[in-house]
Design a protein around this motif. Structure first.
Motif, short mmCIF file in Angstrom:
data_model
loop_
_atom_site.label_atom_id
_atom_site.label_comp_id
_atom_site.label_asym_id
_atom_site.label_seq_id
_atom_site.Cartn_x
_atom_site.Cartn_y
_atom_site.Cartn_z
N GLU A 126 45.13 -8.99 114.20
CA GLU A 126 43.71 -8.77 113.95
C GLU A 126 43.48 -7.47 113.19
O GLU A 126 44.02 -6.44 113.54
N ASN B 158 37.54 -6.80 113.98
CA ASN B 158 36.22 -7.30 113.61
C ASN B 158 36.07 -7.68 112.14
O ASN B 158 34.96 -7.70 111.61
N ARG C 103 41.03 -16.13 109.30
CA ARG C 103 39.66 -16.44 109.73
C ARG C 103 38.84 -15.18 109.78
O ARG C 103 39.38 -14.09 109.94
N THR C 104 37.53 -15.34 109.73
CA THR C 104 36.62 -14.21 109.89
C THR C 104 36.04 -14.17 111.30
O THR C 104 35.21 -13.33 111.60
N TYR C 105 36.47 -15.07 112.15
CA TYR C 105 35.98 -15.14 113.53
C TYR C 105 37.16 -15.31 114.48
O TYR C 105 38.20 -15.81 114.09
N LYS C 106 36.97 -14.88 115.70
CA LYS C 106 38.01 -15.02 116.71
C LYS C 106 37.95 -16.44 117.27
O LYS C 106 36.88 -16.93 117.62
N ASN C 107 39.08 -17.09 117.34
CA ASN C 107 39.14 -18.46 117.83
C ASN C 107 38.83 -18.48 119.32
O ASN C 107 39.38 -17.70 120.09
N GLN C 108 37.94 -19.39 119.73
CA GLN C 108 37.58 -19.50 121.13
C GLN C 108 37.83 -20.92 121.60
O GLN C 108 37.57 -21.88 120.88
N TYR D 262 41.07 -12.30 111.26
CA TYR D 262 41.98 -12.74 112.31
C TYR D 262 43.05 -13.59 111.64
O TYR D 262 42.73 -14.50 110.89
#
Length: 177
Positions: free
Chosen positions: A33, A36, A50-55, A39
């Motif tokens: 990472e 912010n 990715r630009t977001y954290k995988n949930q 990722y």
């Protein structure tokens, strides 16, 4: 990365070295990472930015009758007594009149899940590793399980052989966006 961030992110030389180092690791699954911002996930021989954290989105849908169901905005499921070839994945569940078919459950994997194979059972985790299914996808795949919590079907990957004179069809279709 430029495409993902609309040319708004400048990577440092250290960031690039870290990403290259990650790509050369022997481990099947590694994450990195840039806090912010980006990722990076390595899964087998693929790297995903990715630009977001995988949930993880857990789902558990109990099905008590024939009909059409939507799962986690990823799959549409149709359970019927007739075959419909307009679906991506079809599972034929055979049973006898006295067998309990419902409730069926569609859920994502759980710790301790096992598959029935020709010579016994196999851990679902080991099955996914053997098939080289990326870690991220493992948690999103719908599992069809019976009332005894035995896995009957994983679209495109596994079908448990069932016996009986009666048949119902479970149709899975991946929802396209």
């Amino acid at each position: 990365i430029n495409h993902l961030t609309d040319n708004q992110l400048e990577l440092s030389f250290t960031n690039l070295k870290d990403i290259i180092y990650l790509s050369k690791q022997d481990k099947a699954h590694i994450s990195f990472e840039i806090p912010n911002q980006i990722y990076v996930d390595k899964s087998y021989d693929k790297i995903l930015f990715r630009t977001y954290k995988n949930q993880l989105n857990n789902f558990n849908l109990e099905i008590n009758d024939f009909g059409q169901y939507k799962i986690n905005n990823e799959y549409q499921v149709y359970i019927s007594k007739k075959l419909d070839k307009n679906y991506d994945y079809i599972y034929k569940l055979c049973y006898n009149i006295l067998d309990l078919v419902f409730p069926l459950t569609i859920r994502n994997r759980q710790s301790g899940d096992r598959l029935d194979i020709h010579v016994g059972t196999k851990k679902l985790k080991d099955f996914f590793i053997d098939k080289k299914i990326p870690l991220e996808l493992r948690d999103q795949l719908p599992l069809l399980v019976d009332h005894k919590n035995e896995i009957l079907f994983i679209p495109g990957l596994y079908q448990k052989n069932t016996e009986g004179l009666e048949k119902i069809y479970i149709h899975f279709k991946k929802i396209k966006y």
